[in-house]
Design a protein around this motif. Structure first.
Motif, mmCIF file in Angstrom:
data_model
loop_
_atom_site.group_PDB
_atom_site.id
_atom_site.type_symbol
_atom_site.label_atom_id
_atom_site.label_comp_id
_atom_site.label_asym_id
_atom_site.label_seq_id
_atom_site.Cartn_x
_atom_site.Cartn_y
_atom_site.Cartn_z
ATOM 1 N N UNK A 36 -22.457 -69.398 -37.365
ATOM 2 C CA UNK A 36 -21.081 -69.376 -36.327
ATOM 3 C C UNK A 36 -19.904 -69.943 -37.029
ATOM 4 N N UNK A 93 -30.968 -78.792 -41.698
ATOM 5 C CA UNK A 93 -29.789 -79.323 -40.769
ATOM 6 C C UNK A 93 -29.741 -78.387 -39.528
ATOM 7 N N UNK A 94 -29.451 -78.838 -38.459
ATOM 8 C CA UNK A 94 -28.923 -77.971 -37.247
ATOM 9 C C UNK A 94 -27.876 -76.885 -37.415
ATOM 10 N N UNK A 96 -26.090 -74.923 -35.893
ATOM 11 C CA UNK A 96 -24.680 -74.779 -35.144
ATOM 12 C C UNK A 96 -24.074 -76.178 -35.718
ATOM 13 N N UNK A 97 -24.584 -77.110 -35.875
ATOM 14 C CA UNK A 97 -23.630 -78.194 -36.232
ATOM 15 C C UNK A 97 -22.906 -77.981 -37.811
ATOM 16 N N UNK A 98 -23.686 -77.581 -38.563
ATOM 17 C CA UNK A 98 -23.173 -77.053 -39.816
ATOM 18 C C UNK A 98 -22.226 -76.132 -39.843
ATOM 19 N N UNK A 100 -20.209 -75.333 -37.183
ATOM 20 C CA UNK A 100 -18.866 -75.995 -36.568
ATOM 21 C C UNK A 100 -18.344 -76.895 -37.554
ATOM 22 N N UNK A 101 -18.917 -77.711 -38.411
ATOM 23 C CA UNK A 101 -18.276 -78.400 -39.333
ATOM 24 C C UNK A 101 -17.523 -77.411 -40.550
ATOM 25 N N UNK A 102 -18.229 -76.178 -40.954
ATOM 26 C CA UNK A 102 -17.544 -75.509 -41.733
ATOM 27 C C UNK A 102 -16.207 -75.076 -41.067
ATOM 28 N N UNK B 96 -26.299 -77.245 -26.219
ATOM 29 C CA UNK B 96 -25.238 -77.462 -27.382
ATOM 30 C C UNK B 96 -23.851 -76.906 -26.874
ATOM 31 N N UNK B 300 -21.089 -86.241 -31.818
ATOM 32 C CA UNK B 300 -22.096 -86.467 -33.060
ATOM 33 C C UNK B 300 -21.997 -87.747 -33.637
ATOM 34 N N UNK B 341 -13.560 -82.363 -40.295
ATOM 35 C CA UNK B 341 -14.686 -81.333 -40.832
ATOM 36 C C UNK B 341 -15.960 -81.897 -41.653
ATOM 37 N N UNK B 344 -18.464 -83.802 -39.693
ATOM 38 C CA UNK B 344 -19.386 -83.061 -39.131
ATOM 39 C C UNK B 344 -20.314 -82.317 -40.180
ATOM 40 N N UNK B 345 -19.817 -81.747 -41.273
ATOM 41 C CA UNK B 345 -20.848 -81.308 -42.269
ATOM 42 C C UNK B 345 -21.633 -82.346 -42.454
ATOM 43 N N UNK B 348 -24.300 -83.012 -40.206
ATOM 44 C CA UNK B 348 -25.460 -81.863 -40.338
ATOM 45 C C UNK B 348 -26.463 -82.128 -41.158
ATOM 46 N N UNK B 351 -30.173 -84.499 -41.222
ATOM 47 C CA UNK B 351 -31.530 -84.131 -41.336
ATOM 48 C C UNK B 351 -32.076 -84.532 -42.599
#
Lengths: 302, 372
Positions: A36, A93-94, A96-98, A100-102, B96, B300, B341, B344-345, B348, B351
């Motif tokens: 995404x 990693x999830x 969708x989260x990754x 969104x982060x990008x 989500x 998050x 940003x 959030x990365x 992610x 994990x």
């Protein structure tokens, strides 16, 4: 009707980048990774291409500048997609989260770069963008055509494409016959970054004269919609990109048609999203999407 | 030997604690942001001066104190926290919600409509506007839940689509409101504004308003629903394992629709509060405000708990308030977006910690078995 034919070059101009991005998104999802981040990847590609072109224009590089800028945009797209690949493939990693982060990161990084390079919240304007050919069509349309054909050929005619699709349908089975799932998924994500970055460059060099925070304006998400609406197949995705791109074009040029003037232009902006939602409801219960799409692959676990 | 083992277990405890990991992730985001600022030849110290001033109102350069900055930070935090609760509520039910942005926009739009067209009765006017914003947000979110529960449409895709539908519908509506130009509407009547004289007087005229109370109420309601009601239990059970929940007699379809509706209500309220608490006029949006997207980051970082989300929202509000101050100190304000940003990365990448702990416990087991 004549006006409609007259519009074809502008429609192609708008469709091409959406189609290029959507093909990348399709390849990525075919391998089992949802991306995404297409929106953000287009943004960094567009910003890089615009900045490179302005700087090279000032340095007097001349005609090749356009093509070098496109390549730089594509490479920056690849660089940012590495983050997505590393997070979602290597570190489970999830996705969708990754993604969104990008997207958030791209919002900041592009304008930050513009602030540093040009001391403004946008890149400096370039004098000359891409030029049309004798038919009035931008080269981006031909690039898009080549991308679609190559993608189709790779996915359905080469062993690599079959392996890639296997990774998206049943990664454990693919693994058991010796296919390196992680490597293939990496390649797929990087291809989607390359194409999204390239498409970003195409937008900025054909449709505008600088990169601003509004340059991409949801077109990455339209490409994402085109992947679903096109049922994850090259022909379908191409059709979807044309439909959505035409709707976008109408939002800009509906004024040329007396019959359409009465409608608010926003109606055309909304069409791609509404059509996709309705289509997804219609698809329910049928498995068009790759089976393992969006799922983390852990070797050995079932 | 003993010493390293103890240190290892301390690190293990840290990494296993979600709160500690969140702090670590935020610090990492700031670290990379700082390095970036230094790399482009700016002084990172200026960035932290701006942040300090946004947080405490204290200007380190001239030693002056201005409580207005504290008020503004709290005010900016309100929509971040509410959008964070929106994402968090859905996340606890295993969904989500990327649609916070769209739910926020429809809330903002309805609040603006009621503000300009509703009855100008003091207090009742803005209450009605915010109630409308909350309800439309709930409907917008609930629609996603129904699509998910009944038609198996991925909420990730449908919320992304609905974000843009919301944006353009909002434009269509707001362009037809009284006195609308291409970017704003007529001024709101006094009765529709959330202005709170008391807050203004104690924070030296900041924008802090009634929205702050509503945010606090929302945090309490969130905590109460999640931790103290059957509804919340069912939602959390659905989030943990949908099949098990179904087998235990929890109505999963209803749970999904309800959780998305409540999530949407939080974001819709955020939109209403921003609409009536920031400007004297309604806005015709030309793009996203990004509160909804940042709400994802807030939830998050806050691990989807009530308190965590509130703290993370305050952090984001502080960063937003620091933007103008940074710009004044020659630091591009976009560095705050980059830090958000990056956070959030890095989340992610959480994990990876699970993978590391897994690997470590395996190794430990191996060592124990081989040792004996």
């Amino acid at each position: 009707m004549n006006t409609f034919f007259g519009m074809i070059p502008s429609i192609l101009m708008i469709v091409s980048p959406i189609l290029i991005t959507a093909v990348g998104g399709m390849i990525c999802e075919k391998s089992g990774v949802v991306n995404i981040a297409l929106e953000g990847l287009m943004g960094v590609g567009a910003c890089a291409a615009a900045a490179a072109h302005v700087l090279m224009e000032a340095a007097g590089v001349g005609l090749p500048s356009i093509w070098i800028s496109l390549a730089i945009g594509a490479l920056i797209g690849v660089a940012f997609s590495v983050i997505h690949a590393f997070a979602s493939i290597s570190l489970n990693a999830n996705q969708t989260i990754s993604g969104t982060g990008i997207n958030l990161l791209a919002d900041g990084a592009t304008i930050f770069a513009a602030q540093i390079l040009f001391s403004a919240d946008r890149t400096r304007e370039f004098r000359m963008g891409m030029q049309t050919d004798s038919l009035g069509i931008y080269p981006t349309a031909y690039i898009a055509l080549v991308v679609v054909v190559l993608a189709w050929f790779m996915l359905y005619k080469l062993p690599f494409g079959m392996h890639l699709r296997a990774c998206g349908e049943h990664p454990h089975a693919a693994d058991s016959v010796g296919i390196n799932v992680k490597r293939i998924r990496y390649i797929a994500v990087l291809i989607s970054g390359l194409l999204a970055g390239l498409a970003g460059g195409c937008i900025v060099l054909t449709q505008t004269i600088q990169y601003t925070s509004n340059t991409i304006n949801g077109r990455g998400f339209i490409a994402l919609a085109a992947v679903s609406f096109g049922r994850w197949r090259p022909v379908g995705v191409t059709f979807a990109a044309f439909l959505f791109g035409t709707a976008q074009a109408f939002a800009i040029i509906a004024n040329n048609f007396p019959a359409l003037k009465a409608l608010p232009t926003e109606v055309f902006n909304i069409l791609p999203y509404i059509i996709t939602l309705i289509a997804l409801v219609g698809f329910s219960g049928r498995n068009y999407a790759p089976q393992a799409n969006g799922k983390v692959y852990v070797k050995g676990a079932s | 030997m003993l010493k390293t083992e103890r240190r290892g277990s301390f690190m293990g405890r840290m990494l296993a604690s979600e709160g500690a990991v969140s702090v670590l992730v935020v610090l990492l985001g700031f670290l990379v942001g700082t390095i970036l600022v230094a790399l482009v030849g700016k002084n990172p110290l200026n960035m932290y001066k701006a942040i300090l001033q946004a947080l405490s109102g204290y200007n380190i350069d001239n030693g002056k104190m201005n409580v207005r900055y504290i008020g503004e930070t709290l005010n900016y935090a309100v929509p971040f926290i509410l959008c964070g609760l929106s994402m968090a509520f859905a996340a606890r039910a295993g969904l989500f919600n990327i649609g916070g942005e769209g739910q926020y926009i429809v809330g903002l739009t309805v609040a603006q409509m009621v503000a300009l067209l509703g009855p100008q009765i003091p207090v009742f006017h803005w209450v009605l506007a915010l109630a409308g914003a909350t309800v439309i947000g709930a409907l917008w979110g609930g629609l996603v839940g129904v699509l998910k529960a009944k038609f198996e449409v991925s909420e990730v895709v449908s919320t992304i689509m609905l974000n843009y539908v919301a944006l353009y519908v909002s434009r269509m509506v707001c362009l037809r409101l009284p006195g609308a130009t291409t970017y704003k509407t007529a001024n709101f009547p006094e009765s529709a504004l959330l202005t709170n004289g008391f807050f203004q007087s104690i924070t030296n005229g900041s924008m802090l308003n009634h929205g702050f109370f509503l945010m606090l109420a929302a945090v309490v309601i969130y905590w109460f629903i999640m931790e103290k009601t059957n509804l919340g239990f069912g939602l959390r059970a659905t989030g943990f394992n949908r099949e098990t929940a179904r087998c235990s007699g929890i109505p999963v379809v209803k749970s999904i629709a309800v959780s998305m509706a409540i999530a949407g209500a939080f974001a819709g309220l955020a939109g209403g509060i921003v609409a009536l608490g920031s400007f004297r006029y309604g806005r015709v949006l030309s793009g996203m405000d990004n509160y909804g997207f940042n709400g994802i980051a807030v939830a998050l970082v806050g691990n989807s708990t009530a308190l965590g989300t509130m703290l993370a929202g305050l952090l984001f509000g502080m960063l937003k308030n620091a933007q103008a101050l940074m710009q004044g100190k020659q630091i591009p304000k976009e560095i705050t977006f980059i830090i958000q940003g990056l956070i959030v990365v890095f989340i992610a990448l959480r994990s990876a910690i699970a993978m590391y702990l897994d690997w470590r416990s395996k190794r430990q087991l191996q060592r124990e078995v081989l040792g004996k």
